[in-house]
Design an enzyme around this catalytic site. Structure first.
Site, PDB file in Angstrom:
ATOM      1  N   THR A 128       0.857  -1.196   0.000  1.00 31.30           N
ATOM      2  CA  THR A 128       0.000   0.000   0.000  1.00 31.30           C
ATOM      3  C   THR A 128       0.886   1.236   0.000  1.00 31.30           C
ATOM      4  O   THR A 128       1.909   1.263   0.694  1.00 31.30           O
ATOM      5  CB  THR A 128      -0.962   0.050   1.207  1.00 31.30           C
ATOM      6  OG1 THR A 128      -1.466   1.396   1.332  1.00 31.30           O
ATOM      7  CG2 THR A 128      -0.300  -0.320   2.526  1.00 31.30           C
ATOM      8  N   ASP A 130       0.270   3.854   1.397  1.00 28.97           N
ATOM      9  CA  ASP A 130       0.052   4.646   2.623  1.00 28.97           C
ATOM     10  C   ASP A 130       1.114   4.415   3.705  1.00 28.97           C
ATOM     11  O   ASP A 130       1.255   5.236   4.609  1.00 28.97           O
ATOM     12  CB  ASP A 130      -1.323   4.331   3.216  1.00 28.97           C
ATOM     13  CG  ASP A 130      -2.457   4.651   2.252  1.00 28.97           C
ATOM     14  OD1 ASP A 130      -2.241   5.473   1.341  1.00 28.97           O
ATOM     15  OD2 ASP A 130      -3.547   4.071   2.401  1.00 28.97           O
TER      16      ASP A 130
HETATM   17  O1  F6P Z   1      -4.985   2.928   0.426  1.00 23.39           O
HETATM   18  C1  F6P Z   1      -4.486   3.505  -0.710  1.00 23.39           C
HETATM   19  C2  F6P Z   1      -5.301   4.704  -1.101  1.00 23.39           C
HETATM   20  O2  F6P Z   1      -4.745   5.255  -2.270  1.00 23.39           O
HETATM   21  C3  F6P Z   1      -5.467   5.770  -0.031  1.00 23.39           C
HETATM   22  O3  F6P Z   1      -4.341   6.605   0.076  1.00 23.39           O
HETATM   23  C4  F6P Z   1      -6.709   6.481  -0.505  1.00 23.39           C
HETATM   24  O4  F6P Z   1      -7.382   7.098   0.562  1.00 23.39           O
HETATM   25  C5  F6P Z   1      -7.530   5.362  -1.076  1.00 23.39           C
HETATM   26  O5  F6P Z   1      -6.625   4.318  -1.408  1.00 23.39           O
HETATM   27  C6  F6P Z   1      -8.305   5.736  -2.308  1.00 23.39           C
HETATM   28  O6  F6P Z   1      -9.094   4.652  -2.650  1.00 23.39           O
HETATM   29  P1  F6P Z   1      -9.880   4.512  -4.029  1.00 23.39           P
HETATM   30  O7  F6P Z   1      -8.866   4.173  -5.098  1.00 23.39           O
HETATM   31  O8  F6P Z   1     -10.824   3.412  -3.777  1.00 23.39           O
HETATM   32  O9  F6P Z   1     -10.509   5.838  -4.308  1.00 23.39           O
END
Ligand code: F6P
Length: 323
Positions: A128, A130
């Site tokens: 991830t 994050d």
């Molecule tokens: O967990 C990774 C991430 O990119 C986060 O930083 C973000 O909040 C989320 O996923 C966004 O998710 P999605 O691609 O479902 O909009």
């Protein structure tokens, strides 16, 4: 315990640069141990639906430098249900999968824990952008995502300088501020807002812009973690309270793309290798983690309970090194 003869590999949650390198490492390690690899498409949705394909050495050729995930990914609503979890576990048995490698974030690992409880052997690999997995100092994709944000901010800096403006940049991170803090330090931001530190807008943003202005700065950068503040709200407030023109940029999903950098490729290789090795050795229910530069394993449940905090020195240092 029966030896592992066939493993399933899936990616789940938000994709991250380096996931393909982790898949490749898992497949090549499995080949080395004469274990068959089966790719599961679209995360846990694919496990529930039986959406699988064989993965050979040939299939993962040239994968180290490709962003995204060749197995596709999903956040599976159905897998949150007991019925979905049972169907997924039943499918593992039906497909003859002796174990699973789950590449993803903490939500994916909660899913893996449920499968483990239903008798499926699992190994988790943190992937991830994050970097918010408490038990691992590093997660695959973080470095590349930070570099993408830094590159964008360097470009924004050129135009902010020309117009003597304040750039407010919102970076991803879900409920964590690791991307924001690192990007803030790497670009010498005037201020950085993260969910880990309570936000006092006057002290953390306005006062810093004022100090920088008094030191002679004519352009400013504020990094906001998406979990801490909205870039648009911050830009409006800065302009209203300081009179300095402010522009908001939300970097968004661009941070999830691109060819993985060294750290992500190497971490992916180490973690993918370790995940398959531990399953081959009869272990299960583990998260492969980085403890500093050492690749280790922790049990899923205590691993998920671990919290990650900022190095306090990094925050203090940022206050000293802001532009
Ligand atoms: O967990 C990774 C991430 O990119 C986060 O930083 C973000 O909040 C989320 O996923 C966004 O998710 P999605 O691609 O479902 O909009």
């Amino acid at each position: 315990m029966e030896p592992v003869k066939r493993i399933g590999i899936l990616t789940s949650g938000g994709d991250a640069p380096g996931m393909n390198a982790a898949i490749r490492a898992a497949v090549l390690t499995a080949c080395h141990f004469e274990i068959e690899s089966v790719g599961i498409r679209r995360g846990y949705n694919g496990l529930i639906a039986g959406d699988v394909l064989p993965l050979t050495r040939k299939d993962v050729e040239g994968m180290t430098n490709l962003g995204g995930t060749m197995l596709y990914t999903a956040r599976s609503a159905e897998f949150y249900t007991k019925a979905g979890q049972k169907r997924a576990a039943d499918n593992c048995r039906f497909l003859g999968l002796d174990a699973l490698v789950v590449i993803g974030g903490d939500g994916s690992f909660h899913g893996a824990l449920e499968l483990q409880r239903l008798g499926v052997r699992v190994a988790c690999v943190p992937g991830t952008i994050d970097n918010d997995i408490g038990c691992s100092t590093y997660t695959i994709g973080f470095d590349t995502a930070c570099n993408t944000a830094i590159d964008a901010m360097d470009k924004l800096n050129d135009t902010m300088k020309s117009h003597e403006r304040c750039s407010v940049v919102e970076v991803m991170g879900h409920k964590s501020g690791h991307i924001a803090l690192n990007v803030g330090i790497a670009t010498g931001a005037t201020a950085t807002l993260t969910p880990e530190n309570e936000v006092d807008f006057e002290a953390d943003v306005i006062a810093r812009i004022r100090e920088a202005r008094l030191r002679g700065s004519t352009h400013f950068t504020v990094v906001v973690a998406e979990g801490a503040y909205s870039a648009h709200d911050a830009a409006e407030r800065i302009q209203a309270e300081t009179g300095i023109e402010a522009r908001a940029t939300t970097l968004g999903h661009i941070q999830r793309g691109g060819s993985p950098l060294t750290r992500d490729r190497v971490t992916a290789a180490r973690m993918g290798y370790r995940a398959v090795t531990l399953l081959r050795d009869g272990e299960s229910g583990k998260i492969v983690v980085m403890n500093g530069d050492v690749c280790e394993t922790v049990d899923i449940e205590p691993g998920l309970a671990m919290k990650k905090s900022f190095d306090a020195d990094m925050c203090k240092m940022q206050n000293v090194l802001m532009k």
